[in-house]
Scaffold this active site. Sequence first.
Site, PDB file in Angstrom:
ATOM      1  N   CYS A 153       0.821  -1.220   0.000  1.00  0.00           N
ATOM      2  CA  CYS A 153       0.000   0.000   0.000  1.00  0.00           C
ATOM      3  C   CYS A 153       0.855   1.270   0.000  1.00  0.00           C
ATOM      4  O   CYS A 153       0.330   2.364  -0.186  1.00  0.00           O
ATOM      5  CB  CYS A 153      -0.941  -0.003   1.194  1.00  0.00           C
ATOM      6  N   HIS A 207      -3.092   7.096   3.275  1.00  0.00           N
ATOM      7  CA  HIS A 207      -3.524   5.845   2.654  1.00  0.00           C
ATOM      8  C   HIS A 207      -4.901   5.474   3.201  1.00  0.00           C
ATOM      9  O   HIS A 207      -5.173   5.648   4.390  1.00  0.00           O
ATOM     10  CB  HIS A 207      -2.504   4.745   2.958  1.00  0.00           C
ATOM     11  N   ASN A 209      -9.972   0.283  -0.030  1.00  0.00           N
ATOM     12  CA  ASN A 209      -8.509   0.302  -0.099  1.00  0.00           C
ATOM     13  C   ASN A 209      -8.080  -0.171  -1.487  1.00  0.00           C
ATOM     14  O   ASN A 209      -8.140  -1.362  -1.790  1.00  0.00           O
ATOM     15  CB  ASN A 209      -7.947  -0.612   1.000  1.00  0.00           C
TER      16      ASN A 209
HETATM   17  O1  UT7 Z   1      -3.045  -1.107   4.050  1.00  0.00           O
HETATM   18  C1  UT7 Z   1      -2.677  -2.176   4.829  1.00  0.00           C
HETATM   19  C2  UT7 Z   1      -3.726  -3.179   4.603  1.00  0.00           C
HETATM   20  N1  UT7 Z   1      -4.499  -3.610   5.691  1.00  0.00           N
HETATM   21  C3  UT7 Z   1      -4.945  -2.885   6.755  1.00  0.00           C
HETATM   22  O2  UT7 Z   1      -4.653  -1.760   7.001  1.00  0.00           O
HETATM   23  C4  UT7 Z   1      -5.876  -3.652   7.654  1.00  0.00           C
HETATM   24  C5  UT7 Z   1      -5.647  -3.349   9.110  1.00  0.00           C
HETATM   25  N2  UT7 Z   1      -6.612  -4.071   9.941  1.00  0.00           N
HETATM   26  C6  UT7 Z   1      -7.904  -3.684  10.018  1.00  0.00           C
HETATM   27  O3  UT7 Z   1      -8.321  -2.735   9.374  1.00  0.00           O
HETATM   28  C7  UT7 Z   1      -8.806  -4.456  10.953  1.00  0.00           C
HETATM   29  O4  UT7 Z   1      -8.048  -5.319  11.748  1.00  0.00           O
HETATM   30  C8  UT7 Z   1      -9.915  -5.286  10.214  1.00  0.00           C
HETATM   31  C9  UT7 Z   1     -10.876  -4.337   9.541  1.00  0.00           C
HETATM   32  C10 UT7 Z   1      -9.283  -6.207   9.182  1.00  0.00           C
HETATM   33  C11 UT7 Z   1     -10.692  -6.148  11.207  1.00  0.00           C
HETATM   34  O5  UT7 Z   1     -11.222  -5.316  12.232  1.00  0.00           O
HETATM   35  P1  UT7 Z   1     -11.006  -5.664  13.769  1.00  0.00           P
HETATM   36  O6  UT7 Z   1     -11.676  -4.631  14.533  1.00  0.00           O
HETATM   37  O7  UT7 Z   1      -9.531  -5.860  13.997  1.00  0.00           O
HETATM   38  O8  UT7 Z   1     -11.795  -7.017  13.897  1.00  0.00           O
HETATM   39  P2  UT7 Z   1     -11.280  -8.439  14.404  1.00  0.00           P
HETATM   40  O9  UT7 Z   1     -10.448  -9.081  13.360  1.00  0.00           O
HETATM   41  O10 UT7 Z   1     -10.723  -8.318  15.777  1.00  0.00           O
HETATM   42  O11 UT7 Z   1     -12.647  -9.220  14.503  1.00  0.00           O
HETATM   43  C12 UT7 Z   1     -13.659  -8.858  15.454  1.00  0.00           C
HETATM   44  C13 UT7 Z   1     -14.864  -9.724  15.209  1.00  0.00           C
HETATM   45  C14 UT7 Z   1     -14.551 -11.207  15.084  1.00  0.00           C
HETATM   46  O12 UT7 Z   1     -15.581 -11.937  15.673  1.00  0.00           O
HETATM   47  P3  UT7 Z   1     -15.413 -12.561  17.137  1.00  0.00           P
HETATM   48  O13 UT7 Z   1     -14.234 -13.458  17.073  1.00  0.00           O
HETATM   49  O14 UT7 Z   1     -15.195 -11.383  18.062  1.00  0.00           O
HETATM   50  O15 UT7 Z   1     -16.707 -13.265  17.356  1.00  0.00           O
HETATM   51  C15 UT7 Z   1     -14.580 -11.422  13.589  1.00  0.00           C
HETATM   52  O16 UT7 Z   1     -14.913 -12.752  13.253  1.00  0.00           O
HETATM   53  O17 UT7 Z   1     -15.493  -9.316  14.010  1.00  0.00           O
HETATM   54  C16 UT7 Z   1     -15.696 -10.479  13.186  1.00  0.00           C
HETATM   55  N3  UT7 Z   1     -15.640 -10.084  11.798  1.00  0.00           N
HETATM   56  C17 UT7 Z   1     -16.723  -9.649  11.132  1.00  0.00           C
HETATM   57  N4  UT7 Z   1     -17.984  -9.495  11.488  1.00  0.00           N
HETATM   58  C18 UT7 Z   1     -18.849  -9.021  10.569  1.00  0.00           C
HETATM   59  C19 UT7 Z   1     -14.551 -10.043  10.961  1.00  0.00           C
HETATM   60  N5  UT7 Z   1     -14.939  -9.600   9.755  1.00  0.00           N
HETATM   61  C20 UT7 Z   1     -16.265  -9.349   9.826  1.00  0.00           C
HETATM   62  C21 UT7 Z   1     -17.214  -8.865   8.907  1.00  0.00           C
HETATM   63  N6  UT7 Z   1     -18.490  -8.710   9.318  1.00  0.00           N
HETATM   64  N7  UT7 Z   1     -16.885  -8.523   7.640  1.00  0.00           N
END
Ligand code: UT7
Length: 344
Positions: free
Chosen positions: A129, A269, A299
């Site tokens: 990115c 970004h 993104n």
């Molecule tokens: O440019 C570099 C590229 N990448 C990034 O910058 C990404 C950086 N990371 C992020 O933006 C975030 O970590 C994410 C958006 C990918 C995920 O958000 P988060 O707040 O870190 O969520 P998490 O992975 O801790 O998941 C929380 C919960 C989980 O459920 P449980 O285990 O608490 O029951 C996930 O299974 O949210 C669940 N979850 C979803 N729920 C609904 C994960 N994806 C989804 C979804 N819809 N799409």
Amino acid sequence: MSQKPQNEFNNITMTKIRAAITGVNGYVPEYILTNNELATMIDTTDEWIMTRIGIKERRIQKGEGLGTSDMGAEAVLGLLKKTNTKPEDVDFLICATVTPDMQFPATANVISDKVGITNAFSFDLNAGCSGFLFALATASKYVESGEYKKVIVVGAEKMSSIVDYTDRAVCPIFGDGAAAVMLEPTTEDLGIVDSMMKVDGAGRKYLHQKAGGSVKPSSHETIDAREHFIYQEGQPVFKYAVTNMADISVEMMKKHNLTADDIAWLVPHQANMRIIDATANRMGLSKEKVMINIQKYGNTTAATLPLCLWEWESQLKKGDNIILAAFGAGFTWGAIYLKWAYNS
Ligand code: UT7
């Protein structure tokens, strides 16, 4: 105002050349993939995606035989037209991408061919990115050398080609698009003033593509295991992104004695609204000074920064102090400080 440092050894007056952006153009595919449509494909909701990421919709390139170079070529063709540049006058083109048309040859070469750039050399740059940021800094050095007069930097991505649309933690994030800038020399106090770029290869374990490269060439097994898609551990990536993007932006401000008042725009970004907010807060910037279009494009990896510049171009004024900042796979991150060079 030209800067003329004296060479103390032979008393020759040298004119400092800087690279200035003299035009910008973008292209996004027509198809809009909304959160509501995603919710019919995976277990998610518009509310979760808006709250956790800040994306409402993203563009997807549809059509047999189309790839990253087609979007890049659209962006570059429009740029040539806007800047009144003949393709044969372009000296050099870099394409920043993680989704090249194919492993080789470089997508930059394909773009050059598609738009009629025949007197230039070109290559791809992969810095996740941060690709556009790294490519812009690289291109600026060629322009500063005085030997290259018209240089194009394009960020182009068909992220939908490597996104697993059964992986709900990844697929809402990414979108397709391309945008390009023209760089030309200036001796005025304008253009790219400074760039800071960093990598930490140890971060690769959190964000990569497992198969399809030389370590694990594609096979039936890798396809069945869905290993040609993006692998991401969201939380560590988030943590490093927040810290590093903010730290380097603040470091750039301190190095140039810039206060929040001095900065006209932050171009961050567009990966996650919460990462953008954290960076702007650390820099002491109000939201009105931050370019944000994540809600409609998601993104687009190497295309996010130039897509922002394209969208805000009409609001930018000659002399505006602008900070570009990015973080991405690698890990890679960095910031560029530039003074905008024209009024549109
Ligand atoms: O440019 C570099 C590229 N990448 C990034 O910058 C990404 C950086 N990371 C992020 O933006 C975030 O970590 C994410 C958006 C990918 C995920 O958000 P988060 O707040 O870190 O969520 P998490 O992975 O801790 O998941 C929380 C919960 C989980 O459920 P449980 O285990 O608490 O029951 C996930 O299974 O949210 C669940 N979850 C979803 N729920 C609904 C994960 N994806 C989804 C979804 N819809 N799409």
